[in-house]
Motif scaffolding. Sequence first.
Motif, mmCIF file in Angstrom:
data_model
loop_
_atom_site.group_PDB
_atom_site.id
_atom_site.type_symbol
_atom_site.label_atom_id
_atom_site.label_comp_id
_atom_site.label_asym_id
_atom_site.label_seq_id
_atom_site.Cartn_x
_atom_site.Cartn_y
_atom_site.Cartn_z
ATOM 1 N N UNK A 167 -43.515 -5.773 -27.447
ATOM 2 C CA UNK A 167 -43.533 -6.426 -28.925
ATOM 3 C C UNK A 167 -43.695 -5.100 -29.715
ATOM 4 N N UNK A 168 -42.740 -4.681 -30.408
ATOM 5 C CA UNK A 168 -42.509 -3.768 -31.361
ATOM 6 C C UNK A 168 -42.594 -2.508 -30.475
ATOM 7 N N UNK A 169 -41.780 -2.404 -29.460
ATOM 8 C CA UNK A 169 -41.459 -1.383 -28.410
ATOM 9 C C UNK A 169 -42.853 -1.039 -27.541
ATOM 10 N N UNK A 170 -44.002 -1.770 -27.648
ATOM 11 C CA UNK A 170 -44.765 -1.688 -26.901
ATOM 12 C C UNK A 170 -44.744 -2.493 -25.574
ATOM 13 N N UNK A 171 -45.041 -2.154 -24.238
ATOM 14 C CA UNK A 171 -44.726 -3.056 -23.250
ATOM 15 C C UNK A 171 -46.088 -3.873 -23.207
ATOM 16 N N UNK A 172 -46.074 -5.242 -23.139
ATOM 17 C CA UNK A 172 -47.360 -6.009 -23.112
ATOM 18 C C UNK A 172 -47.366 -6.860 -21.613
ATOM 19 N N UNK A 173 -46.298 -6.793 -20.901
ATOM 20 C CA UNK A 173 -46.409 -7.201 -19.448
ATOM 21 C C UNK A 173 -45.181 -7.058 -18.917
ATOM 22 N N UNK A 174 -45.262 -7.005 -17.690
ATOM 23 C CA UNK A 174 -44.001 -6.871 -16.615
ATOM 24 C C UNK A 174 -44.116 -8.052 -15.539
#
Length: 484
Positions: A167-174
Motif C-alpha cells: 500500500x503506497x509502496x509499503x509492504x503490508x503482507x507477504x
Amino acid sequence: MLYRALLTGLMGSALLSLATPALAQKVKSTPFSYLPEQGADRYDMRVPNKTLPLADGSGFVILAHQSAGGYAVERYDADLKKQWSTTIPVGPDETLEAFGRGPQQALVVIHQKEESGQKLNVVAVNLQNGQKGAAKTVIAVPARDRRPGVSISPDGTRLLAFRYYTREQQVKSIAATLFDQNLAKLEDKTYDFHALGDFFSPAVHVANDGTQYVTLVSDRMTKLTVRRYPAGKSTEIKVLGVPVGGTYGGKAVTIRDAKFKVLNDGSLYAAALCADYQSGEYYSLKVVKYDFSGTGDMKFSPEFRFTPAYLAEVGKANGVEVKRLEDVYLSELLLTADKQLVVIAEKHFEEGGEGTPVHARELHVFGYSEFGQPTWHSIVPKKQVAPAVDAYTGIGFRAAVFNNTIQVVTLENINKKSDLYLRRINAQTGVVSQPERLKLNVADDQQLAYVKDFTAWLGEKTIIGVSRPSKKSAALQLEKIVVK
C-alpha cells in the motif's frame, strides 16, 4: 590493549613468514562457453553462485549462460569430464531468478513478465541423467505488482515462493507457498505486517526443515528484526528485534548496509554497517545472533567503532591517507568449525556513471568468538578493476571455510602477474597469509578474463574456476586447480 599490540605484532611477523613460493597448479582444463549478462541483470546479481559442488564429492553442476536464448545446466565429474548438458530456454520476456541443488535434482527458477502478469517458473533437472521436467509455475501475480521472490533452502530440499502486498509502496503482507524437493506443494502461509508501521528491505529465507524467516530493517533504519514462522500447522510467530542505531553523542546513527544469513549451526546471524545520518560517515559495525531454539535469545556483540585509529590502519594497508570510509559493503558472514563468526566487507565503487569501470579494493575482515566477542580485525589490501561488461562477476572475491581457516580467492595483478590469488585467514587470530598465485596466467587486457560466479571449492585443496588464460584468445576455460 597489550594483548592487541602483541597480536598485531604477531600478525605482522606471520605475514612475512608466510611469503612462500606458490604451490598451486592447474591440473586440468576444458573449453567453456559463456555469454555475459546484459541490461539490468548485469547489476542485480540474483544468482551469484553458478557452480554448485555435489554433496558426495563426485563433481559439480554448472549453470552457464551460453546464448541470448537460454542457459545450460551441465554436470561434470571431479576431473572436468562432462557427464551431460541440458538446455534451459529463456525468452525475451524472461530472466534468471535462482539456481539451487538438492539431493536428486538441480532447480532453475525463471521470472516471466508479460502484459498479462508475472510468473515464477521452476525447471527441475535430474542430477543423474540431465533429464529436465516440465516448467512448473510456483507463483503468479499481476504485472503491476512488485516482483515476486523465491528462496531455496541450503540443502535444496525446500523451495519457498512468495508475493508482496503493498500500500503506497509499503509492504503490508507477504503470501508464501512452500514446496518440497519434487515441487509438490506443502503449505501456504501469510506474513502480516500491518501493525509494524514503516520498515525496509524485507527478505525471506527458508531453512532445510521448511522454517521461514522474514528479516526486516525497521524503526527508521535503526532496528534489525527477524520474524520466525515454523513449518507445519503451528501458528506461533516468534519475533526478535534489536536496535542497532539511534542517537549517540548528538549524532543520529542509522543502518547503511545490513546482511542476514542462516549459518551452519542453524542460527540466523545479522551484521549492520551503521553511519552518521547527516554526514554519511561510517560509525560502527554491529553483529547479532538470533537463536530461536529453547527460549529464543539474541546475542548482541559489542559494536566495533570505526575510529581514527582504524582509518589509520586502512590507510597504512593501502599506502594512502584515509580520512573516512566510503563505498564499503557487507559481503560475507562465515562460521568456522569452532563457531567463530567471520564478517567480511569490501570496498566496491564505480569510476563514474553507468558503463564505466568498476573497482574493488580492500577487504575489511572481523573475527568474533563463539560467545560473540570481537577478537580481531584485519585489512586485506587489493586493487582490482574491471570493465562494465563483467564488473560484477570479474572482480571481488570468493570465500570458503575449512575447519578454522577462511580461504579467499581474488583476481589481481601482483608483480606484473595477472592471476587468481589465494589467501588464507586464520579465524582464531586474524593472521592473513601472503597471496599465493594459482598459476593460471589470467589475461589482463580489460576484456572478459575471469567469471567469479563459477569459482567453487570441491574440497580444501581443489578449486574450480573459469578464466581466459591468454590475451590472444577470446575463449574461456573451465579449470581445476589443486593447492598442495
